[in-house]
Design a protein around this motif. Structure first.
Motif, PDB file in Angstrom:
ATOM      1  N   GLU A 106      -2.890   3.425 -11.556  1.00 38.24           N
ATOM      2  CA  GLU A 106      -4.011   4.357 -11.700  1.00 38.24           C
ATOM      3  C   GLU A 106      -5.314   3.629 -12.026  1.00 38.24           C
ATOM      4  OE1 GLU A 106      -2.619   6.956 -14.732  1.00 38.24           O
ATOM      5  OE2 GLU A 106      -1.815   8.432 -13.324  1.00 38.24           O
ATOM      6  N   ARG A 107      -5.210   2.463 -12.621  1.00 32.80           N
ATOM      7  CA  ARG A 107      -6.398   1.701 -13.004  1.00 32.80           C
ATOM      8  C   ARG A 107      -7.000   0.924 -11.835  1.00 32.80           C
ATOM      9  NH1 ARG A 107      -5.348  -0.499 -19.215  1.00 32.80           N
ATOM     10  NH2 ARG A 107      -4.986   1.570 -20.100  1.00 32.80           N
ATOM     11  N   GLY A 108      -6.347   0.969 -10.703  1.00 30.30           N
ATOM     12  CA  GLY A 108      -6.846   0.296  -9.508  1.00 30.30           C
ATOM     13  C   GLY A 108      -5.702  -0.140  -8.624  1.00 30.30           C
ATOM     14  N   ARG A 109      -5.863  -0.020  -7.312  1.00 33.92           N
ATOM     15  CA  ARG A 109      -4.770  -0.320  -6.393  1.00 33.92           C
ATOM     16  C   ARG A 109      -4.360  -1.789  -6.429  1.00 33.92           C
ATOM     17  NH1 ARG A 109      -3.691   3.903  -2.938  1.00 33.92           N
ATOM     18  NH2 ARG A 109      -2.546   2.515  -1.536  1.00 33.92           N
ATOM     19  N   GLU A 110      -5.255  -2.661  -6.869  1.00 32.41           N
ATOM     20  CA  GLU A 110      -4.933  -4.094  -6.910  1.00 32.41           C
ATOM     21  C   GLU A 110      -4.392  -4.546  -8.260  1.00 32.41           C
ATOM     22  OE1 GLU A 110      -5.714  -6.723  -4.154  1.00 32.41           O
ATOM     23  OE2 GLU A 110      -4.955  -4.781  -3.462  1.00 32.41           O
ATOM     24  N   THR A 111      -4.368  -3.637  -9.239  1.00 31.12           N
ATOM     25  CA  THR A 111      -3.974  -4.028 -10.600  1.00 31.12           C
ATOM     26  C   THR A 111      -2.579  -4.630 -10.642  1.00 31.12           C
ATOM     27  OG1 THR A 111      -5.368  -2.279 -11.522  1.00 31.12           O
ATOM     28  CG2 THR A 111      -3.686  -3.216 -12.964  1.00 31.12           C
ATOM     29  N   LEU A 112      -1.610  -3.989 -10.004  1.00 29.68           N
ATOM     30  CA  LEU A 112      -0.241  -4.511 -10.024  1.00 29.68           C
ATOM     31  C   LEU A 112      -0.141  -5.848  -9.303  1.00 29.68           C
ATOM     32  CD1 LEU A 112       1.817  -1.246  -9.443  1.00 29.68           C
ATOM     33  CD2 LEU A 112       2.027  -2.790 -11.392  1.00 29.68           C
ATOM     34  N   ARG A 113      -0.927  -6.006  -8.234  1.00 34.37           N
ATOM     35  CA  ARG A 113      -0.877  -7.253  -7.459  1.00 34.37           C
ATOM     36  C   ARG A 113      -1.466  -8.421  -8.239  1.00 34.37           C
ATOM     37  NH1 ARG A 113      -2.801 -10.147  -3.054  1.00 34.37           N
ATOM     38  NH2 ARG A 113      -4.925  -9.360  -3.236  1.00 34.37           N
ATOM     39  N   HIS A 114      -2.252  -8.122  -9.249  1.00 30.49           N
ATOM     40  CA  HIS A 114      -2.786  -9.178 -10.115  1.00 30.49           C
ATOM     41  C   HIS A 114      -2.086  -9.202 -11.468  1.00 30.49           C
ATOM     42  CE1 HIS A 114      -6.062 -10.349  -7.440  1.00 30.49           C
ATOM     43  NE2 HIS A 114      -6.221  -9.059  -7.172  1.00 30.49           N
ATOM     44  N   GLY A 115      -1.040  -8.392 -11.594  1.00 28.87           N
ATOM     45  CA  GLY A 115      -0.253  -8.348 -12.819  1.00 28.87           C
ATOM     46  C   GLY A 115       1.182  -8.717 -12.553  1.00 28.87           C
ATOM     47  N   PRO A 116       2.133  -7.805 -12.782  1.00 33.30           N
ATOM     48  CA  PRO A 116       3.551  -8.163 -12.605  1.00 33.30           C
ATOM     49  C   PRO A 116       3.964  -8.441 -11.171  1.00 33.30           C
ATOM     50  CG  PRO A 116       3.295  -5.815 -13.090  1.00 33.30           C
ATOM     51  CD  PRO A 116       1.958  -6.450 -13.323  1.00 33.30           C
TER      52      PRO A 116
ATOM     53  N   GLU B 290       0.825  -1.203   0.000  1.00 30.24           N
ATOM     54  CA  GLU B 290       0.000   0.000   0.000  1.00 30.24           C
ATOM     55  C   GLU B 290       0.864   1.259   0.000  1.00 30.24           C
ATOM     56  OE1 GLU B 290      -3.138   0.227  -0.470  1.00 30.24           O
ATOM     57  OE2 GLU B 290      -3.587  -1.922  -0.409  1.00 30.24           O
ATOM     58  N   ALA B 291       1.943   1.253   0.778  1.00 27.22           N
ATOM     59  CA  ALA B 291       2.856   2.402   0.800  1.00 27.22           C
ATOM     60  C   ALA B 291       3.534   2.590  -0.556  1.00 27.22           C
ATOM     61  CB  ALA B 291       3.901   2.222   1.898  1.00 27.22           C
ATOM     62  N   PHE B 292       3.877   1.482  -1.186  1.00 20.64           N
ATOM     63  CA  PHE B 292       4.501   1.531  -2.511  1.00 20.64           C
ATOM     64  C   PHE B 292       3.535   2.134  -3.531  1.00 20.64           C
ATOM     65  CE2 PHE B 292       5.192  -0.534  -6.649  1.00 20.64           C
ATOM     66  CZ  PHE B 292       6.495  -0.134  -6.911  1.00 20.64           C
ATOM     67  N   ILE B 293       2.283   1.710  -3.520  1.00 19.22           N
ATOM     68  CA  ILE B 293       1.289   2.236  -4.453  1.00 19.22           C
ATOM     69  C   ILE B 293       1.090   3.733  -4.220  1.00 19.22           C
ATOM     70  CG2 ILE B 293      -1.133   2.148  -5.162  1.00 19.22           C
ATOM     71  CD1 ILE B 293       0.533  -0.212  -6.149  1.00 19.22           C
ATOM     72  N   ASP B 294       1.014   4.158  -2.965  1.00 17.94           N
ATOM     73  CA  ASP B 294       0.868   5.577  -2.659  1.00 17.94           C
ATOM     74  C   ASP B 294       2.029   6.383  -3.252  1.00 17.94           C
ATOM     75  OD1 ASP B 294      -1.502   5.213  -1.273  1.00 17.94           O
ATOM     76  OD2 ASP B 294      -0.523   5.084   0.699  1.00 17.94           O
TER      77      ASP B 294
END
Length: 461
Positions: free
Chosen positions: A238-248, A204-208
């Protein structure tokens, strides 16, 4: 005078020239580097790898790009021959040592008696037979010439380049080696990726920080769309806070050996980038953050807190034509049939796809120069499916092509559906695996049949 000119010495141009030369035709390759460099290339090497060192999956039994690998090998691809000779461990993927790979391609091309390499910028379209394989960074002058010949504006978007980290700067008290699901792949061990785990709070801190970081400001190209297969990490966030966690940053298939009972909330993977194993690139971490902000944000990742970067991420322009409307099934420009297009300028995406279109353009041109009819591989094959996407072969001849033609990696979605297979009580995952295997098996059978019927035309003695 050569039989044909090839404009561009990247993967597509090198492969096209090789196929023509092997068929007995004389070829001139025109490469503008180092006379004129591009924003992304760092050397003047033929077939320089810019965005990544990965050719992606080498699994020809259930993966579309793996099937494409096999087809390229079957047709004597110089790109695949060089990649196989310079592979580095990468789990289930075929990754290569960049410098060794490019040097091998260049050595083969420059030593071929039928090929001449000219280091010069081409600013106008040739009057004689030619293959245009200038890639996503086609010069402004040649882009203008192409637009004038086609009556269409070139389309552009940005590709993002992932950062490369020095292996010795990774904290191995935090990171560990493991391939997803321990899959070894070609030349691999099952422990080929460096994995950096994140807790929920760290993620969460990384996304922020990622969302707040300073980015490169593009005034002229603000409205340029991104290719969904190569989105910058900040655009994904930007497309959603969970996008990266379900991607790379997906954590599936990986277990931290220091605490196997606790699953990471997210994981960043790094893949070996050179044969020495001294450089690792951050998988899927292409970015347009400014360099200072980029280093600061990336060092928030556990294990990379002291990371030293051999290269930070960046962007480069990608120009491609509206191929379904402009090209015929053998990649010829309809308004100027002496010209063929191959590689990323034709609208394919990816190293292997670029090499594939270069190979096919070379074979089609060889047939034409020899006075025979070029035959296109069936759409049930990887090459045929990719060509159909590029040239609109899946559309009726009355159609003017898709409304919005976008670059595409090869995938089974481009293949005609397979005949439904009996699945019995198999679960969804098993059914999906069965379909992929069926696509791959049909492709290999149909490609072998096509090859048997279409020998490469040889130039007259």
């Amino acid at each position: 005078m050569a039989d044909i000119d090839v404009i561009g010495g990247g993967l597509a141009g090198s492969e096209a020239a090789w196929q023509l030369a092997e068929a007995g035709h004389t070829v001139r390759i025109h490469e503008m580097r180092p006379t004129r460099m591009t924003p992304a290339h760092k050397t003047h090497a033929l077939a320089e790898l810019v965005c990544s060192n990965s050719f992606r999956s080498d699994d020809a039994t259930s993966n579309a790009v793996g099937v494409l690998h096999a087809e390229l090998r079957d047709l004597g691809s110089i790109i695949m021959r060089s990649a196989d000779a310079h592979q580095v461990p990468a789990g289930g993927a075929l990754a290569v040592d960049r410098e060794g790979f490019s040097a091998a391609v260049a050595a083969a091309i420059e030593a071929h008696p039928n090929i001449t390499v000219l280091r010069e910028e081409v600013t106008a379209l040739p009057a004689g037979p030619a293959i245009i394989a200038t890639g996503p960074l086609t010069s402004d002058a040649l882009s203008a010439a192409i637009a004038a010949a086609t009556g269409a504006d070139a389309l552009a978007f940005f590709d993002a380049i992932a950062p490369i980290v020095y292996r010795e700067s990774v904290d191995m008290d935090v990171a560990w080696f493991q391939s997803r699901y321990d899959k070894p792949g070609p030349g691999g061990t099952g422990a080929d990726y460096l994995n950096c785990p994140m807790t929920r709070d760290e993620y969460e801190a990384f996304i922020d920080a990622l969302l707040a970081a300073d980015r490169v400001d593009f005034h002229e190209f603000e409205d340029t769309p991104y290719f969904d297969g190569c989105l910058p990490i900040e655009v994904m966030a930007e497309r959603g806070r969970e996008t990266l966690r379900h991607g790379p940053m997906k954590p599936i298939g990986l277990t931290n050996p220091r605490d196997p009972q606790v699953k990471a909330h997210a994981i960043v993977q790094l893949r070996q980038d050179n044969a020495l194993g001294t450089l690792f690139n951050m998988v899927g971490f292409q970015t347009k953050l400014r360099y200072g902000a980029q280093a600061e944000v990336l060092r928030m990742i556990p294990g990379l807190q002291n990371a030293e970067f051999a290269r930070l991420g960046g962007l480069h322009r990608n120009t491609y034509i509206d191929a379904p409307r402009l090209l015929d099934p053998t990649l010829r420009l309809k308004t100027a049939p002496n010209l063929r297009f191959a590689g990323q300028i034709s609208g394919c995406e990816g190293y292997v796809e670029a090499a594939s279109t270069g190979l096919m353009a070379g074979r089609f041109a060889a047939a034409e120069l020899s006075g025979t009819i070029a035959t296109v591989p069936p759409q049930t094959t990887a090459m045929g499916a990719l060509l159909a996407h590029i040239t609109g072969g899946h559309l009726s001849h009355e159609s003017t092509g898709p409304r919005s033609y976008q670059p595409m990696n090869v995938n089974f979605g481009l293949f005609p559906p397979v005949t439904p297979i009996a699945t019995g009580r198999k679960g969804r995952g098993q059914r999906k695996a069965g379909r992929k295997a069926a696509y791959a098996e049909r492709a290999r059978e149909d490609f072998a049949a096509w090859m048997a019927q279409t020998p490469v035309p040889q130039a007259a003695e």
